[in-house]
Design a protein around this motif. Structure first.
Motif, mmCIF file in Angstrom:
data_model
loop_
_atom_site.group_PDB
_atom_site.id
_atom_site.type_symbol
_atom_site.label_atom_id
_atom_site.label_comp_id
_atom_site.label_asym_id
_atom_site.label_seq_id
_atom_site.Cartn_x
_atom_site.Cartn_y
_atom_site.Cartn_z
ATOM 1 N N GLY A 72 -9.998 -3.772 4.622
ATOM 2 C CA GLY A 72 -10.055 -2.605 5.491
ATOM 3 C C GLY A 72 -10.462 -1.396 4.694
ATOM 4 N N LYS A 73 -9.964 -0.249 5.110
ATOM 5 C CA LYS A 73 -10.288 0.963 4.370
ATOM 6 C C LYS A 73 -9.133 1.933 4.383
ATOM 7 C CE LYS A 73 -13.143 4.156 6.531
ATOM 8 N NZ LYS A 73 -14.071 4.693 7.540
ATOM 9 N N PHE A 99 0.867 -1.175 0.000
ATOM 10 C CA PHE A 99 0.000 0.000 0.000
ATOM 11 C C PHE A 99 0.902 1.223 0.000
ATOM 12 C CE2 PHE A 99 -3.722 2.479 0.736
ATOM 13 C CZ PHE A 99 -3.339 3.515 1.572
ATOM 14 N N ASP A 100 0.816 2.004 -1.086
ATOM 15 C CA ASP A 100 1.697 3.157 -1.195
ATOM 16 C C ASP A 100 1.023 4.417 -0.705
ATOM 17 O OD1 ASP A 100 2.932 1.783 -4.217
ATOM 18 O OD2 ASP A 100 3.992 1.967 -2.307
ATOM 19 N N PHE A 148 -2.647 2.302 10.115
ATOM 20 C CA PHE A 148 -1.315 2.669 9.663
ATOM 21 C C PHE A 148 -1.404 4.064 9.077
ATOM 22 C CE2 PHE A 148 0.627 -1.409 10.238
ATOM 23 C CZ PHE A 148 -0.395 -2.329 10.030
ATOM 24 N N PRO A 149 -1.034 5.076 9.883
ATOM 25 C CA PRO A 149 -1.190 6.441 9.402
ATOM 26 C C PRO A 149 0.031 6.954 8.664
ATOM 27 C CG PRO A 149 -1.084 6.326 11.825
ATOM 28 C CD PRO A 149 -0.597 5.040 11.273
ATOM 29 N N LYS A 162 -4.671 7.456 6.168
ATOM 30 C CA LYS A 162 -4.357 6.260 6.923
ATOM 31 C C LYS A 162 -5.014 5.041 6.309
ATOM 32 C CE LYS A 162 -6.697 7.524 10.880
ATOM 33 N NZ LYS A 162 -7.402 7.341 12.156
ATOM 34 N N LEU A 163 -4.399 3.897 6.599
ATOM 35 C CA LEU A 163 -4.942 2.615 6.167
ATOM 36 C C LEU A 163 -5.374 1.878 7.419
ATOM 37 C CD1 LEU A 163 -5.356 0.517 3.885
ATOM 38 C CD2 LEU A 163 -3.070 -0.328 4.406
ATOM 39 N N ILE A 164 -6.614 1.422 7.433
ATOM 40 C CA ILE A 164 -7.118 0.682 8.587
ATOM 41 C C ILE A 164 -7.382 -0.756 8.167
ATOM 42 C CG2 ILE A 164 -8.873 0.613 10.398
ATOM 43 C CD1 ILE A 164 -9.562 3.493 9.682
ATOM 44 N N ILE A 165 -6.792 -1.689 8.883
ATOM 45 C CA ILE A 165 -7.033 -3.102 8.571
ATOM 46 C C ILE A 165 -8.087 -3.632 9.532
ATOM 47 C CG2 ILE A 165 -6.009 -5.399 8.416
ATOM 48 C CD1 ILE A 165 -5.166 -3.387 6.220
#
Lengths: 154, 154
Positions: free
Chosen positions: A111-112, A20-21, A91-92, A35-38
């Motif tokens: 996730g989102k 995820f870039d 993951f911010p 941010k990526l939230i799993i």
């Protein structure tokens, strides 16, 4: 203004890595944060018995001006013991790589991804609002209180 | 506007404790918190061995387990607990792990607000910061309508 999107990848023996870039910044805005939230990691029905499936996350972020890398397993799944997990980990502001470091999967990571666009900068803010004024000025002329006129908020 | 970063540590028999220690910024004191989202037992953990993670905080004088894991029974837990202070210690008080702790570090942003400004900028959202009295009146009217509706239903 916020932008949200669903994130879903499959990890398997053949394709054990998903990256995820840091999202590309659209022209009109300065990305304030993302941010990526799993939310959930689950094991497919075809997974082999007696085998551990381990998903590792490698997070590269910039915190306090320093670059920080953390590599850590975030899921350990096993047929007959743990079919899925709900990590709800975020993951911010950085890139993340997910890797199936043990097992053959398939493992589904869902996730989102959230992006917070726009700056808390007065100049930028009033610039945005002057655009909004132009669009909404028609409504204001007709009736100050436009109940039921479908005044949708952006 | 907050600064967030991913938090991930591993506890094992050899390294059985991890401390979260915040260096406070004296110029702009900020609220800081640590949120623990998931605690996961590694694939290598011994079968039928309890792995217990205990947290100790200085300010609240708390000492309590926040995770009880066991291979074959409970692979992971999602505490979703928060710690609002500067010194927190996680210790593997039972079992040899490895145990992975996941969460995030959140720093509130402290904005220097000019109290002489007329607009109620703090409580009101971005859209409503607009200096449009008609818009504000509309919002207040709608709010009043909502209140009246509730009373009628009673």
């Amino acid at each position: 203004m916020e932008s949200e999107s669903f994130y879903g990848v499959t990890l398997s023996e053949k394709e054990p890595i998903a990256q995820f870039d840091v999202p590309e910044i659209p022209e009109d805005y300065v990305v304030h944060s993302h941010k990526l939230i799993i939310k959930q990691i689950s094991l497919g029905p075809e997974a082999k018995s007696g085998e551990f499936n381990v998903v590792q996350a490698e997070s590269n972020q910039i915190a306090d001006g320093e670059k920080k890398t953390i590599k850590i397993p975030i899921a350990v799944l096993k047929v007959g013991e743990t079919r899925s997990l709900r990590p709800n980990i975020e993951f911010p502001n950085g890139s993340v790589t997910f890797k199936l470091v043990q097992g053959t999967g398939p493992v589904y990571v869902c996730g989102k991804a959230e992006m917070n666009l726009g700056e808390y900068d007065d100049a930028q803010m009033y610039e945005e609002y002057s655009d909004e004024d132009d669009e909404e000025s028609d409504l204001d002329d007709v009736a100050p209180q436009t109940n039921g006129k479908g005044n949708k908020k952006k | 506007m907050a600064e967030e970063s991913f938090y991930g540590v591993t506890l094992t028999a050899e390294n059985n404790s991890a401390t979260w220690d915040v260096v406070s910024d004296c110029d702009y004191p900020r609220g800081q918190k640590l949120v623990i989202k998931q605690i996961l037992l590694g694939a290598e953990a011994k079968e039928n061995e309890f792995n217990v993670v205990e947290v100790t905080t200085v300010k609240d004088n708390a000492q309590i387990p926040i995770a009880v894991l066991k291979a074959g029974e409970t692979r992971a837990v999602n505490p979703d607990v928060e710690f609002y202070e500067s010194l927190v210690t996680f210790k593997l008080i039972k079992g040899s792990g490895p145990v992975y702790i996941h969460g995030q570090n959140i720093k509130d942003d402290v904005e220097v607000v000019d109290m002489e400004e007329e607009d109620e900028e703090d409580d009101v959202g971005e859209d409503e910061e607009l200096e449009n009295p008609k818009k504000r009146a509309k919002i207040e009217q709608n709010a009043a309508d909502g209140k009246n509706a509730k009373n009628k239903k009673k």
